[in-house]
Scaffold this motif. Sequence first.
Motif, short mmCIF file in Angstrom:
data_model
loop_
_atom_site.label_atom_id
_atom_site.label_comp_id
_atom_site.label_asym_id
_atom_site.label_seq_id
_atom_site.Cartn_x
_atom_site.Cartn_y
_atom_site.Cartn_z
N PHE A 32 -23.49 -1.65 -27.98
CA PHE A 32 -23.07 -0.26 -27.79
C PHE A 32 -21.77 0.04 -28.51
O PHE A 32 -20.94 -0.85 -28.73
CB PHE A 32 -22.88 0.05 -26.30
N ARG A 33 -21.60 1.33 -28.83
CA ARG A 33 -20.34 1.84 -29.35
C ARG A 33 -19.87 2.90 -28.36
O ARG A 33 -20.64 3.81 -28.01
CB ARG A 33 -20.59 2.47 -30.72
N ALA A 34 -18.65 2.78 -27.88
CA ALA A 34 -18.10 3.75 -26.94
C ALA A 34 -16.88 4.42 -27.54
O ALA A 34 -15.93 3.73 -27.93
CB ALA A 34 -17.73 3.06 -25.62
N GLU A 35 -16.93 5.73 -27.66
CA GLU A 35 -15.74 6.48 -28.07
C GLU A 35 -15.22 7.18 -26.82
O GLU A 35 -15.88 8.05 -26.27
CB GLU A 35 -16.09 7.47 -29.18
N VAL A 36 -14.07 6.73 -26.36
CA VAL A 36 -13.54 7.17 -25.08
C VAL A 36 -12.24 7.92 -25.29
O VAL A 36 -11.35 7.45 -26.01
CB VAL A 36 -13.29 5.96 -24.14
N VAL A 37 -12.16 9.09 -24.69
CA VAL A 37 -10.93 9.87 -24.74
C VAL A 37 -10.42 9.99 -23.31
O VAL A 37 -11.15 10.44 -22.42
CB VAL A 37 -11.18 11.28 -25.33
N SER A 38 -9.19 9.54 -23.08
CA SER A 38 -8.65 9.58 -21.72
C SER A 38 -7.13 9.59 -21.75
O SER A 38 -6.50 8.93 -22.58
CB SER A 38 -9.14 8.36 -20.93
N GLU A 39 -6.57 10.32 -20.80
CA GLU A 39 -5.11 10.31 -20.61
C GLU A 39 -4.64 8.92 -20.22
O GLU A 39 -3.48 8.57 -20.44
CB GLU A 39 -4.72 11.28 -19.47
N PRO A 64 -25.29 -8.86 -20.14
CA PRO A 64 -26.32 -7.89 -20.56
C PRO A 64 -25.83 -6.97 -21.68
O PRO A 64 -26.60 -6.60 -22.55
CB PRO A 64 -26.61 -7.07 -19.30
N ILE A 65 -24.55 -6.60 -21.64
CA ILE A 65 -23.97 -5.83 -22.74
C ILE A 65 -23.45 -6.84 -23.75
O ILE A 65 -22.36 -7.37 -23.62
CB ILE A 65 -22.83 -4.90 -22.25
N HIS A 66 -24.27 -7.10 -24.75
CA HIS A 66 -23.94 -8.17 -25.69
C HIS A 66 -22.68 -7.84 -26.48
O HIS A 66 -21.82 -8.69 -26.69
CB HIS A 66 -25.12 -8.39 -26.63
N ALA A 67 -22.57 -6.59 -26.92
CA ALA A 67 -21.39 -6.19 -27.70
C ALA A 67 -21.04 -4.76 -27.35
O ALA A 67 -21.91 -3.91 -27.20
CB ALA A 67 -21.67 -6.32 -29.19
N LEU A 68 -19.74 -4.52 -27.20
CA LEU A 68 -19.26 -3.17 -26.91
C LEU A 68 -18.12 -2.87 -27.87
O LEU A 68 -17.03 -3.42 -27.76
CB LEU A 68 -18.78 -3.09 -25.45
#
Lengths: 79, 133
Positions: A32-39, A64-68
């Motif tokens: 998976f690729r996660a683009e996260v925007v957070s304070e 189970p999440i092989h790559a993040l």
Amino acid sequence: MPTSEYLRERIETALPGASAQIEDLTGGGDHFRAEVVSESFGGLSRIERHKLVYEIFGDEVGGPIHALSIKASTPEETT
Amino acid sequence: MSNEEISEFIQQAISGNEVMLFMKGTPEAPACGFSARTAAALNALGVEYAALDILPDPRIRQELSALSNWPTIPQLFVNGALVGGADIVTEMYETGELAEALGVDQPAEEEVPEAPAVGAPQTAPIGLENRLG
């Protein structure tokens, strides 16, 4: 098998006010690729930001999440 | 080899090599796209680095992640400190921060090569005997 929606919910629940865009890179539910925007990332180094996201998933990353793949930004940095 | 010996070997690799890359496969034959991308950034900067393939024994990765508190591979260490994985190394390469951290000049081209460099890297990685296999 984890889904993009599952990852998004987990991240947005763990980091209040965060918005996450998740891409299933292979369609196989493991890369998976996660683009996260957070304070929450304010004042944190890259390492600390990535660890904050990894910690949400604990042993699931590498399991189970092989790559993040992560891009972690504050709202100010995205404008 | 016991888990403690593996952990000790990893700690020595980190403290004994200014630039230390733990990866899947080798810089010449990376076994994963993320490892390939990270090695390619180092190759593009022309720095000397040591690389260790974590694949021969699953305990290498377990012990490494326990030490670094970082769940994924690759992991790049500079002067004994974890710099990050493929995302961070690529970002830092693109902004010039990686060159700065390594004390080298940023090359002219902006993009990290997607695929590992064909042929030998510009600087041959320091041979680190993999005694963990």
